[in-house]
Design an enzyme around this catalytic site. Structure first.
Site, PDB file in Angstrom:
ATOM      1  N   ASP A 312       0.819  -1.225   0.000  1.00  0.00           N
ATOM      2  CA  ASP A 312       0.000   0.000   0.000  1.00  0.00           C
ATOM      3  C   ASP A 312       0.849   1.269   0.000  1.00  0.00           C
ATOM      4  OD1 ASP A 312      -2.199  -1.633   0.003  1.00  0.00           O
ATOM      5  OD2 ASP A 312      -2.479  -1.551   2.177  1.00  0.00           O
ATOM      6  N   ARG A 385      -5.154   6.603  -1.160  1.00  0.00           N
ATOM      7  CA  ARG A 385      -3.682   6.619  -1.102  1.00  0.00           C
ATOM      8  C   ARG A 385      -3.083   7.470  -2.240  1.00  0.00           C
ATOM      9  NH1 ARG A 385      -2.882   3.780   3.326  1.00  0.00           N
ATOM     10  NH2 ARG A 385      -4.235   2.000   3.638  1.00  0.00           N
TER      11      ARG A 385
END
Ligand code: SPQ
Length: 427
Positions: A312, A385
Site C-alpha cells: 500500500d 492513497r
C-alpha cells in the site's frame, strides 16, 4: 478541487491514526468471539466504519462511547440474517473477510459497495470458499459485487496453494476454516500481513505458522478480548516520505505499528539512504517512534518478498524515488492493478502531470530521478492513497497543485490534510 499545501520545511511530532487492517479485524473478531471485546484507539475512518455498521446490521451489539468500542460477541453461530443488502462502501478488506465469515452461517447475505469496490475481483475469495461448500455468486454471473453469500454450517476443510500474495484471501479462508470440521492448510505465495493469524491467537484460538505454510483446525470457539490498536505504518509512510524529501525537515511519528510483515517501507527508506531513526521500540505492542530528516536519496530495486510488506506504500515510494539520484525499479507488484484504482497507472499518470519521469510496466514502475516537480491539476481518482501521495508531492512542487476528489482521503485518514498543515513551518 482542493488547493494543496506547499512547504518550505516540515517540523514536529505526530501521532498517526490507528491501523486500518487491525481496526477492521478487531470488530470482526469481537463479533464472532463469545463475550465482550473492547477496542481502544479504533480507526474511525470510512472503511472501518463500514465494517462496524455491517456487523451491527448482522445483529451484533456494538457501541462507541467516543473513546472505546464495546462489542457484545455473539459467537460464530450468533450472527442474524438481514433482509436488505449490506453496504460495504469502498472497503475491499470488509467485503472479502466478511465473505469468509458469512460462509459458515445458515443464511443468505448480499454485500454491495461503491463504484470502485464493484470493479474489484472477488473470484480470488469466492473460488476457495466455494470449494469449502459455501455458495457465492457475483453480479449477473460475474465475479464483481454485489455478492450473494449463502453460507452452510457444514463447511469442509481446504488445502490451498495461494495464486497471489494477499492477506485478504488468506484471512477469508482462515475465517471459514475456523468454522469447518478438521484441518485446513494454506500455502502462501509470499508472506503477507499476518494480523488475522495474530488475532486468532489473541482471541484464544490455535493456529500453526511455519514460513509460508499455515495450518488451522476447526471448529474453534474464540473469546472476547481487550484490543489496543497501534498506529498505522501505511499512514505514517506519507509523513516519512514528506520528511525525507522536503528541505530542512525533521518529523517524529509516535506509536507506529512495526509488525515485521508491514515494515517494508523502513527497509526501502534505509536502502535509499534516508536519515531514519527508530526509537522507543516496544516489542510487546509491536510499535515504535520513527524520526525522519531531509535526506540525500539514491535509487533502488523493490521486488519479490518485499512487495507484500509495502504494497500500500508503493505510490508514495514512487514519489520518494522521483527525488532520488538514479533509477528505481519496482517489480512483481501486479497486485497494484486491482486496488481502489489501478495504482500502477494512477501513480505514473498523476505524478507525470507534475513533471516526474515514471514509466508504468506490466508489474510495476520505473522511476528516473531526481526530477523537480511542478504545479498542475491532478486527481485522487477516488483513491485515498493516491490523494495523500499527491498532497505530499505538492509540498515540494514549484507551483500551485490542485487536487480533484480530495474527499477520498477520509477512507483511511479523515484528518490527513489538517495533520499535514500542523507540521508546515516557514510557510
Ligand atoms: O481494504 P482495501 O480497500 O483493499 O485496502 C487497501 C488499502 O490501500 O487501504 C488496498 F487497497 O489495503 C489492503 C492491502 O492492500 C488491506 C489488506 C488487509 O487489511 O488485509 C491487505 C492488502 O490487500 P491484499 O489484496 O493484498 O490482501
Amino acid at each position: 478541487m482542493k488547493k494543496l499545501s506547499h512547504a518550505k520545511e516540515l517540523k514536529g511530532t505526530l501521532r498517526v491514526p490507528a491501523d486500518k487492517s487491525i481496526s477492521h479485524r478487531s470488530i470482526m473478531f469481537g463479533a464472532i468471539a463469545n463475550g465482550k471485546t473492547t477496542v481502544r484507539n479504533f480507526l474511525r475512518a470510512e472503511d472501518c466504519l463500514s465494517t462496524l455498521h455491517a456487523f451491527q446490521a448482522l445483529g451484533v451489539p456494538i457501541e462507541d462511547d467516543g473513546e472505546t468500542i464495546t462489542i457484545e460477541g455473539q459467537g460464530f453461530g450468533g450472527l442474524k440474517a438481514v433482509d436488505s443488502p449490506i453496504d460495504i462502501g469502498n472497503s475491499g478488506t470488509t467485503i472479502r473477510l466478511m465473505m469468509g465469515i458469512l460462509s459458515g452461517t445458515d443464511f443468505e447475505t448480499t454485500l454491495f459497495g461503491d463504484d470502485s469496490l464493484s470493479k474489484r475481483p472477488m473470484n480470488r475469495v469466492m473460488l476457495p470458499l466455494q470449494s469449502m461448500g459455501a455458495e457465492l455468486s457475483g453480479d449477473a454471473g460475474s465475479e464483481f459485487p454485489p455478492i450473494i453469500v449463502t453460507g452452510t454450517d457444514q463447511l469442509t476443510t481446504i488445502d490451498y496453494q495461494m495464486p497471489m500474495a494477499s492477506a485478504q484471501v488468506k484471512s477469508a479462508i482462515l475465517f471459514a476454516a475456523l468454522q469447518a470440521h478438521g484441518k485446513s492448510t494454506i500455502l502462501e505465495k509470499e508472506v503477507s500481513r499476518n494480523h488475522t493469524e495474530e488475532m486468532i491467537r489473541q482471541f484464544g484460538g490455535t493456529i500453526t505458522v511455519s514460513g509460508k505454510k499455515i495450518e488451522i483446525e476447526g471448529p474453534q470457539v474464540l473469546s472476547g478480548q481487550d484490543v489496543i490498536v497501534p498506529g498505522d505504518i501505511s499512514s505514517a509512510a506519507f509523513f516519512l516520505v514528506a520528511g525525507a524529501i522536503t528541505p530542512n525537515s525533521e518529523l517524529t511519528l509516535t506509536n507506529v505499528g512495526i509488525n515485521p510483515t508491514r515494515t517494508g517501507i523502513i527497509d526501502v527508506l534505509q536502502a535509499m539512504g534516508a536519515e531514519l531513526e527508530i526509537t522507543n521500540e516496544d516489542s510487546r505492542n509491536q510499535s515504535a517512534d520513527l524520526t525522519v530528516r531531509t535526506s540525500k536519496l539514491k535509487g533502488t530495486t523493490i521486488e519479490g518478498d518485499l512487495i507484500p510488506r509495502l504494497i500500500d506504500e508503493l505510490p508514495v515510494i514512487a514519489l520518494l524515488a522521483t527525488q532520488a539520484e538514479g533509477t528505481t525499479v519496482i517489480k512483481d507488484a501486479e497486485e497494484l492493478k486491482v486496488k481502489e484504482t489501478n495504482r500502477i497507472d494512477a501513480t505514473a499518470n498523476e505524478l507525470n502531470k507534475l513533471g516526474a519521469d515514471i514509466t508504468a510496466t506490466e508489474d510495476g514502475l520505473i522511476i528516473k530521478g531526481p526530477t523537480p516537480l511542478n504545479g498542475g491539476t491532478v486527481s485522487s481518482l477516488g483513491d485515498h492513497r493516491i490523494g495523500m501521495m499527491l498532497q505530499v508531492a505538492a509540498l515540494i512542487s514549484k507551483g500551485e497543485v490542485l487536487l480533484d476528489l480530495p474527499e477520498a482521503v477520509a477512507i483511511s485518514y479523515p484528518k490527513f490534510f489538517e495533520d499535514i498543515e500542523s507540521l508546515i513551518t516557514g510557510g
